[in-house]
Design a protein around this motif. Sequence first.
Motif, mmCIF file in Angstrom:
data_model
loop_
_atom_site.group_PDB
_atom_site.id
_atom_site.type_symbol
_atom_site.label_atom_id
_atom_site.label_comp_id
_atom_site.label_asym_id
_atom_site.label_seq_id
_atom_site.Cartn_x
_atom_site.Cartn_y
_atom_site.Cartn_z
ATOM 1 N N TYR A 114 30.543 74.014 47.476
ATOM 2 C CA TYR A 114 30.667 75.471 47.551
ATOM 3 C C TYR A 114 31.838 75.921 46.671
ATOM 4 C CZ TYR A 114 27.384 75.651 51.427
ATOM 5 O OH TYR A 114 26.258 75.553 52.196
ATOM 6 N N ASN A 147 34.401 79.501 49.795
ATOM 7 C CA ASN A 147 33.225 79.898 50.560
ATOM 8 C C ASN A 147 32.744 78.699 51.362
ATOM 9 O OD1 ASN A 147 33.293 82.420 49.403
ATOM 10 N ND2 ASN A 147 31.720 81.979 47.873
ATOM 11 N N ALA A 148 32.283 78.945 52.580
ATOM 12 C CA ALA A 148 31.835 77.852 53.440
ATOM 13 C C ALA A 148 30.862 78.382 54.478
ATOM 14 C CB ALA A 148 33.021 77.191 54.130
ATOM 15 N N TYR A 189 27.371 73.155 59.133
ATOM 16 C CA TYR A 189 27.955 72.248 58.152
ATOM 17 C C TYR A 189 27.802 70.797 58.580
ATOM 18 C CZ TYR A 189 31.407 69.386 55.849
ATOM 19 O OH TYR A 189 32.018 68.366 55.171
ATOM 20 N N THR A 192 24.963 71.295 50.898
ATOM 21 C CA THR A 192 25.319 72.018 49.676
ATOM 22 C C THR A 192 24.743 73.421 49.745
ATOM 23 O OG1 THR A 192 23.331 71.343 48.483
ATOM 24 C CG2 THR A 192 25.233 69.857 48.367
ATOM 25 N N GLN A 193 25.060 74.244 48.757
ATOM 26 C CA GLN A 193 24.500 75.591 48.714
ATOM 27 C C GLN A 193 22.982 75.555 48.644
ATOM 28 O OE1 GLN A 193 27.017 77.321 45.467
ATOM 29 N NE2 GLN A 193 27.105 79.067 46.854
ATOM 30 N N LEU A 246 27.361 82.710 55.009
ATOM 31 C CA LEU A 246 28.532 82.248 54.276
ATOM 32 C C LEU A 246 29.760 83.067 54.655
ATOM 33 C CD1 LEU A 246 27.340 81.527 50.626
ATOM 34 C CD2 LEU A 246 27.956 79.881 52.395
#
Length: 216
Positions: free
Chosen positions: A48, A87-88, A94, A99-100, A108
């Motif tokens: 991210y 950004n997370a 998670y 990944t994105q 987000l």
Amino acid sequence: MKKIEIAILIACLMAVAYQPVYALDFEFAVGQTHYKNDHNGRWYVEGYPRIEELKDTALSVGLSQKIGSLRYRLEYLNLGEARIMSNAPNDSEYGPGVTQDSCSGCALYTITGRGSVAGGLVSVNKDFDLFGIPFYVEAGAFAFRPKWQVAISETNTGRHLGDLSRNDQMRIGPVLGIGIRYKAVDIGIRYLNVSAGGDVPTYYTDAYTGMIRIFF
């Protein structure tokens, strides 16, 4: 009056010329700190976007005294600031390997954090020569107060969700260093453990400094 002025001048010159066996040195140092970030999943997620500013100016003032081949040092050290914007996804979304692309539908969040480290350092230096170069090694302890604050917001809307911060009790971490000293100038590098866990852990765990020190 002339005789008095001459007598004062002679006294001042004698005072400057006289050096006690264990004279105290006043020190001032300036250089750069490079903070090392913590592990993936703490304030950032690999894959991210994130912006890090982990380098800042380091400053210190202190006293030292050399006895034999050992130099004992007491100083105030300010390592400067570290900053991050990342950004997370939510913690529940998670996991390792996320990944994105694999979490395209996840909500987000934007994390904006900054912190600093400063405190008192006590150390002992040991001199040694290597190929005729006056090196020294250093070991000591750094008593510091970790400061860290984070603002969290929704990435898409920008809505502010809250702040987290810490400015708690003193912590103590080890210090290791190596350097070269020639006359009144010292060039050295250090490793410092500045980790602080808990409910609001800092972004950094370790710090490395490179500094030029002048003795008076």
